[in-house]
Design an enzyme around this catalytic site. Structure first.
Site, short mmCIF file in Angstrom:
data_model
loop_
_atom_site.label_atom_id
_atom_site.label_comp_id
_atom_site.label_asym_id
_atom_site.label_seq_id
_atom_site.Cartn_x
_atom_site.Cartn_y
_atom_site.Cartn_z
N LYS A 270 0.82 -1.22 0.00
CA LYS A 270 0.00 0.00 0.00
C LYS A 270 0.85 1.26 0.00
CE LYS A 270 0.86 1.38 4.46
NZ LYS A 270 1.80 2.40 4.77
N PRO B 243 9.00 -4.42 -0.74
CA PRO B 243 10.23 -4.33 0.06
C PRO B 243 9.97 -4.33 1.57
CG PRO B 243 10.12 -2.55 -1.55
CD PRO B 243 8.83 -3.29 -1.64
N VAL B 244 11.01 -4.67 2.32
CA VAL B 244 10.91 -4.83 3.78
C VAL B 244 11.21 -3.50 4.48
CG1 VAL B 244 11.86 -6.12 5.75
CG2 VAL B 244 11.67 -7.23 3.51
N ALA B 245 10.48 -3.24 5.56
CA ALA B 245 10.69 -2.04 6.38
C ALA B 245 10.74 -0.78 5.53
CB ALA B 245 11.96 -2.17 7.23
N GLY C 292 7.67 1.09 4.65
CA GLY C 292 6.47 1.92 4.74
C GLY C 292 5.41 1.51 3.74
N GLY D 54 5.03 -6.52 5.57
CA GLY D 54 4.75 -7.52 6.60
C GLY D 54 3.26 -7.63 6.85
N ALA E 261 0.89 -7.16 4.66
CA ALA E 261 0.31 -7.91 3.53
C ALA E 261 0.56 -9.40 3.71
CB ALA E 261 0.88 -7.42 2.21
N ASP F 63 -2.03 -1.83 9.89
CA ASP F 63 -2.21 -1.84 8.43
C ASP F 63 -2.82 -3.14 7.91
OD1 ASP F 63 -1.19 0.71 8.07
OD2 ASP F 63 0.86 0.02 7.75
#
Ligand code: ATP
Length: 291
Positions: A9, A100-102, A104, A108, A110, A142
C-alpha cells in the site's frame, strides 16, 4: 498447498494525532493498494517456520524473521485465539515477496493478511470477512487494509476503514532506500517534534476535500520525523524533474505518481542508471484473495 496473496500500500494522505494514553496514535489515512503483492502458501509442520523468497535483494530478504517473530505466525496465533483453538496446528509458511521490507509499504502486513486468509481455509475456521478484519486489527494497524485493498479512508489507528471510490489509475515509481526505517523509531521522533500531534483535518473534511479535488495529496505527518532520522533522504524528493516525491507511511520509501506510462518508465530507467533500487508498479484494486 493453500495459498493467498495481498497487496502493498501507499498512504496518499496521512495525518497523525498526539500519542493517546493507550500508547497508540490516532490517524486519518487515505490508503491506496498497489499492484505489487505478497503471496503466502501454508502447509502443516512440526514447528512454526517461515521461508521467504521474492523479487528483492538478498539483503532485504535476510531482514525477515523465520520464526515466531514473523507477522504471519503472529497472525496465525491471533486467528487461533479468536477461534478458541488452544493448541493450533503449527505450520510452515512459504512467503514470496514483491513488497520491500521495512519500507512503509506494509509488506509484513500484507504477508499477515494473506496468511490469515490461507489459514482460515487450511484450518477450516471459516471466518467471514468482518470477523477476519477484527483478527487483522489485533495483528497490526495496516493489516485490515491489506485484507480490504482498493482505496479507503482509515481512522482510529488505521483499523477503522471506509471504502472510498477507487482512485484514478496511476503509475507508481517507488524509490526504495537500501536501509529500512523502523516504524517505532519514526513515531518516537514524531512525539518529540509534535507533542500535540499534527492533525489538521477531520475524517469528514478529508473525504470532502478528496471528493472535490482540493486535498493536499502526499501530505504525511511522518515525513518530518523520518527526515530528522535520515536527512540524506531529503534529496530523494528532488530526483524526478517535474514530479513531486512523497513519503509513504513511516518511510523511507519515496514515491512518484504519474498518469503517463512512458514518464514512469523513463524515470524508473534514469533512477536505476543512477544506482537506485526502484520498483515500477501501479495502483491496484484487489485486496487479499485466495489463489
Ligand atoms: P508497515 O508499513 O506495515 O508499518 P513496513 O512495510 O514499513 O510496515 P515491514 O516490511 O512490515 O515494514 O517490516 C518491518 C519489520 O518487521 C522488519 O524489519 C522485520 O524485522 C519485521 N517483520 C516481521 N514479520 C515480517 C514479515 N513477514 N515481512 C517483513 N518484515 C517482517
Amino acid at each position: 498447498m493453500i495459498s493467498a496473496s495481498a497487496p502493498g500500500k501507499l498512504n496518499l494522505f496521512f495525518e497523525v494525532g498526539g500519542l493517546r494514553p493507550d500508547g497508540y496514535h490516532p490517524v486519518v489515512s487515505v490508503y491506496q493498494s498497489l499492484a505489487i503483492r505478497q503471496r503466502v502458501a501454508v502447509e502443516q509442520n512440526d514447528y512454526w517456520h517461515v521461508i521467504t523468497e521474492g523479487d528483492l535483494p538478498k539483503s532485504q530478504l535476510d531482514l525477515v524473521p523465520t520464526d515466531e517473530e514473523n507477522l504471519v505466525v503472529k497472525a496465525a496465533l491471533a486467528l487461533a485465539e479468536h477461534c478458541g483453538i488452544s493448541n493450533p496446528q503449527k505450520m510452515r509458511f512459504h512467503t514470496y515477496k514483491q513488497v520491500p521490507v521495512a519500507a512503509g509499504l506494509a509488506g509484513g502486513s500484507a504477508d499477515a493478511a494473506a496468511a490469515l486468509l490461507a489459514l482460515n481455509q487450511a484450518w477450516g475456521t471459516g471466518l467471514e470477512s468482518k470477523e477476519l478484519t477484527k483478527v487483522a486489527a489485533k495483528v497490526g494497524s495496516d493489516v485490515p487494509f491489506s485484507l480490504l485493498g482498493g482505496t479507503a479512508l482509515g481512522v482510529d489507528t488505521g483499523i477503522d476503514l471506509e471504502v472510498l471510490p477507487q482512485a484514478k489509475e496511476h503509475h507508481v515509481v517507488l524509490l526504495v532506500s537500501p536501509i529500512g526505517l523502523g516504524t517505532g523509531s519514526v513515531f518516537k521522533k514524531f512525539d518529540e517534534l509534535f507533542p500535540e500531534g499534527d492533525m489538521t483535518l477531520s475524517a469528514t473534511q478529508v473525504k470532502q476535500q478528496l471528493a472535490d479535488g482540493t486535498l493536499q495529496l502526499g501530505r504525511n505527518s511522518l515525513t518530518a520525523p523520518a527526515l530528522e532520522l535520515r536527512p540524506e533522504l531529503a534529496s530523494y524528493f528532488e530526483l524526478a524533474p517535474g514530479m513531486k516525491g512523497n513519503m509513504t507511511g513511516s518511510g523511507p520509501t519515496v514515491y512518484f505518481l504519474t498518469e503517463e506510462a512512458a514518464a514512469a518508465e523513463e524515470l524508473t530507467a534514469t533512477l536505476r542508471q543512477q544506482g537506485h533500487f526502484v520498483i515500477l508498479t501501479s495502483f491496484g484494486t484487489e485486496g487479499a484473495k485466495l489463489d
